[in-house]
Design a protein around this motif. Structure first.
Motif, PDB file in Angstrom:
ATOM      1  N   ALA A  74      62.140  55.169  88.695  1.00 39.94           N
ATOM      2  CA  ALA A  74      63.424  55.163  90.112  1.00 39.94           C
ATOM      3  C   ALA A  74      63.525  56.670  90.843  1.00 39.94           C
ATOM      4  O   ALA A  74      63.917  58.102  89.821  1.00 39.94           O
ATOM      5  N   SER A  75      64.380  56.148  91.915  1.00 37.28           N
ATOM      6  CA  SER A  75      64.949  57.475  92.514  1.00 37.28           C
ATOM      7  C   SER A  75      66.242  57.552  91.976  1.00 37.28           C
ATOM      8  O   SER A  75      66.652  56.554  91.946  1.00 37.28           O
ATOM      9  N   GLY A  76      66.569  59.106  91.814  1.00 36.39           N
ATOM     10  CA  GLY A  76      67.557  59.399  90.701  1.00 36.39           C
ATOM     11  C   GLY A  76      67.353  60.812  91.010  1.00 36.39           C
ATOM     12  O   GLY A  76      66.836  61.675  91.606  1.00 36.39           O
ATOM     13  N   VAL A  77      68.209  61.744  89.216  1.00 34.00           N
ATOM     14  CA  VAL A  77      67.373  62.620  89.393  1.00 34.00           C
ATOM     15  C   VAL A  77      67.619  63.328  87.582  1.00 34.00           C
ATOM     16  O   VAL A  77      67.340  61.961  86.837  1.00 34.00           O
ATOM     17  N   LEU A  78      66.814  63.989  87.478  1.00 33.15           N
ATOM     18  CA  LEU A  78      66.094  64.881  85.950  1.00 33.15           C
ATOM     19  C   LEU A  78      67.522  66.131  86.005  1.00 33.15           C
ATOM     20  O   LEU A  78      67.622  66.540  87.045  1.00 33.15           O
ATOM     21  N   ARG A  79      69.050  65.490  85.136  1.00 30.31           N
ATOM     22  CA  ARG A  79      69.739  66.849  84.604  1.00 30.31           C
ATOM     23  C   ARG A  79      69.539  67.324  83.185  1.00 30.31           C
ATOM     24  O   ARG A  79      69.072  66.842  82.671  1.00 30.31           O
ATOM     25  N   VAL A  80      69.893  68.889  83.542  1.00 29.78           N
ATOM     26  CA  VAL A  80      69.412  69.222  82.589  1.00 29.78           C
ATOM     27  C   VAL A  80      70.879  70.154  82.223  1.00 29.78           C
ATOM     28  O   VAL A  80      71.365  70.972  82.620  1.00 29.78           O
ATOM     29  N   ARG A  81      71.335  70.093  80.860  1.00 30.23           N
ATOM     30  CA  ARG A  81      72.244  71.102  80.574  1.00 30.23           C
ATOM     31  C   ARG A  81      72.036  72.252  79.660  1.00 30.23           C
ATOM     32  O   ARG A  81      71.301  72.092  78.134  1.00 30.23           O
ATOM     33  N   ALA A  82      72.252  73.327  80.235  1.00 28.71           N
ATOM     34  CA  ALA A  82      71.395  74.638  79.225  1.00 28.71           C
ATOM     35  C   ALA A  82      72.060  75.648  80.006  1.00 28.71           C
ATOM     36  O   ALA A  82      72.517  75.791  81.168  1.00 28.71           O
ATOM     37  N   GLY A  83      72.478  76.500  78.530  1.00 31.26           N
ATOM     38  CA  GLY A  83      73.157  77.566  79.003  1.00 31.26           C
ATOM     39  C   GLY A  83      73.840  78.176  79.604  1.00 31.26           C
ATOM     40  O   GLY A  83      75.119  78.539  80.548  1.00 31.26           O
ATOM     41  N   GLY A  84      75.176  76.852  79.441  1.00 29.45           N
ATOM     42  CA  GLY A  84      76.352  77.008  80.479  1.00 29.45           C
ATOM     43  C   GLY A  84      76.223  76.224  82.278  1.00 29.45           C
ATOM     44  O   GLY A  84      77.023  76.018  82.595  1.00 29.45           O
ATOM     45  N   SER A  85      74.780  75.702  82.304  1.00 31.34           N
ATOM     46  CA  SER A  85      74.654  75.936  83.681  1.00 31.34           C
ATOM     47  C   SER A  85      73.994  74.267  83.282  1.00 31.34           C
ATOM     48  O   SER A  85      73.786  73.963  82.310  1.00 31.34           O
ATOM     49  N   VAL A  86      74.263  73.686  84.993  1.00 33.29           N
ATOM     50  CA  VAL A  86      73.409  72.321  84.852  1.00 33.29           C
ATOM     51  C   VAL A  86      72.498  72.177  86.102  1.00 33.29           C
ATOM     52  O   VAL A  86      72.483  72.824  86.955  1.00 33.29           O
ATOM     53  N   PHE A  87      71.363  72.360  85.326  1.00 32.30           N
ATOM     54  CA  PHE A  87      70.154  72.308  86.663  1.00 32.30           C
ATOM     55  C   PHE A  87      70.062  70.588  86.960  1.00 32.30           C
ATOM     56  O   PHE A  87      69.952  69.534  85.931  1.00 32.30           O
ATOM     57  N   GLU A  88      69.619  70.384  87.890  1.00 35.23           N
ATOM     58  CA  GLU A  88      68.870  68.964  88.371  1.00 35.23           C
ATOM     59  C   GLU A  88      68.071  68.736  89.229  1.00 35.23           C
ATOM     60  O   GLU A  88      67.912  69.972  90.321  1.00 35.23           O
ATOM     61  N   PHE A  89      66.845  68.029  89.201  1.00 33.50           N
ATOM     62  CA  PHE A  89      65.726  67.898  89.832  1.00 33.50           C
ATOM     63  C   PHE A  89      66.118  66.884  90.686  1.00 33.50           C
ATOM     64  O   PHE A  89      65.467  65.305  89.959  1.00 33.50           O
ATOM     65  N   PRO A  90      65.282  66.872  91.404  1.00 34.59           N
ATOM     66  CA  PRO A  90      65.841  64.948  92.330  1.00 34.59           C
ATOM     67  C   PRO A  90      64.409  64.909  92.163  1.00 34.59           C
ATOM     68  O   PRO A  90      63.429  65.151  92.102  1.00 34.59           O
ATOM     69  N   VAL A  91      64.280  62.841  91.630  1.00 31.94           N
ATOM     70  CA  VAL A  91      63.863  62.634  91.370  1.00 31.94           C
ATOM     71  C   VAL A  91      63.322  61.129  92.862  1.00 31.94           C
ATOM     72  O   VAL A  91      64.449  60.791  93.380  1.00 31.94           O
ATOM     73  N   VAL A  92      62.054  61.312  93.479  1.00 35.27           N
ATOM     74  CA  VAL A  92      61.212  60.266  94.603  1.00 35.27           C
ATOM     75  C   VAL A  92      60.635  59.032  93.686  1.00 35.27           C
ATOM     76  O   VAL A  92      59.722  58.497  92.535  1.00 35.27           O
ATOM     77  N   SER A  93      60.928  57.785  93.781  1.00 40.46           N
ATOM     78  CA  SER A  93      60.308  56.615  93.381  1.00 40.46           C
ATOM     79  C   SER A  93      59.023  56.766  93.230  1.00 40.46           C
ATOM     80  O   SER A  93      58.726  56.937  94.603  1.00 40.46           O
ATOM     81  N   SER A  94      58.097  56.462  92.666  1.00 44.42           N
ATOM     82  CA  SER A  94      56.722  56.522  92.554  1.00 44.42           C
ATOM     83  C   SER A  94      56.239  55.013  92.873  1.00 44.42           C
ATOM     84  O   SER A  94      55.502  54.569  92.629  1.00 44.42           O
ATOM     85  N   ASN A  95      57.661  53.559  92.868  1.00 46.47           N
ATOM     86  CA  ASN A  95      57.015  52.373  93.227  1.00 46.47           C
ATOM     87  C   ASN A  95      56.183  51.817  94.493  1.00 46.47           C
ATOM     88  O   ASN A  95      57.156  52.409  95.717  1.00 46.47           O
TER      89      ASN A  95
END
Length: 206
Positions: A185-206
């Motif tokens: 569903a719509s939201g965010v893929l979040r990755v915590r790595a190397g002391g940083s936070v990476f955020e990738f937007p997710v758009v619902s495919s429904n």
């Protein structure tokens, strides 16, 4: 083209773009998959939902390239999914996924996952991953002779595992979310790595 040239190396283009757009998500499509790439402090992470589910899992292809100065460790649980309406869901540990597939998945399930995963990887011209799927699968498959064990070993190779990346190294794999085969569903893929936070937007495919 040598099949060992892998998805991670499309990162080269993403890194060049990111050099002029710090912390900006770069989006592109290749081999039918929609990728997002983000670079922070020399670390580039790429994500792309796969066009298939396996058993109860929704799957995301991940590629990581460490162009920074520091060694870092990444594990599947560092990749979390935060729907707009809901709580943050971490990806499952590779061990949990592999044991589940070995116990419950049919051979066709494993083959389907590998076929889709490889289609995404080998449809691109990229640099070779130093710790990723090719390396793990080649090692795993040389250890077994039976068809059933080869399928299980391939499933093990597909999963993103905890990896220590030195500067200049790269890796890739699939991370699994227990969403009962539901698409994101719509939201965010979040990755915590190397002391940083990476955020990738997710758009619902429904």
């Amino acid at each position: 083209m040598d099949r060992s040239w892998r998805l991670l190396s499309v990162c080269a283009a993403a890194i060049l773009l990111a050099a002029t757009a710090t912390s900006q998500v770069i989006e592109f499509e290749s081999a039918g998959l929609k990728y997002q790439a983000l670079t922070k402090d020399g670390l580039t992470i790429m994500v792309a939902p796969l066009n298939a589910s396996v058993r109860d899992y929704t799957v995301v292809q991940v590629a990581v390239s460490n162009g920074g100065r520091n060694t870092l460790t990444l594990k599947p649980e560092d990749f979390t999914y935060l729907p707009d309406a809901g709580i943050e869901i971490p990806a499952l540990p590779a061990r949990t996924v592999v044991y589940s597939l070995i116990e419950r998945a049919s051979r066709s399930d494993v083959v389907k996952l590998v076929d889709v995963y490889e289609a995404g990887l080998y449809g691109n011209m990229q640099p070779r991953s130093t710790n990723g799927f090719d390396y793990r699968r080649q090692n795993a498959l040389t250890d077994f002779t039976s068809t059933r064990l080869k399928a299980a070993a391939t499933a093990s190779a597909v999963a993103f595992v905890q990896t220590r990346l030195a500067p200049g190294q790269s890796t890739d794999g699939a991370v699994f979310y227990a969403l009962r085969r539901k698409p994101f569903a719509s939201g965010v893929l979040r990755v915590r790595a190397g002391g940083s936070v990476f955020e990738f937007p997710v758009v619902s495919s429904n």
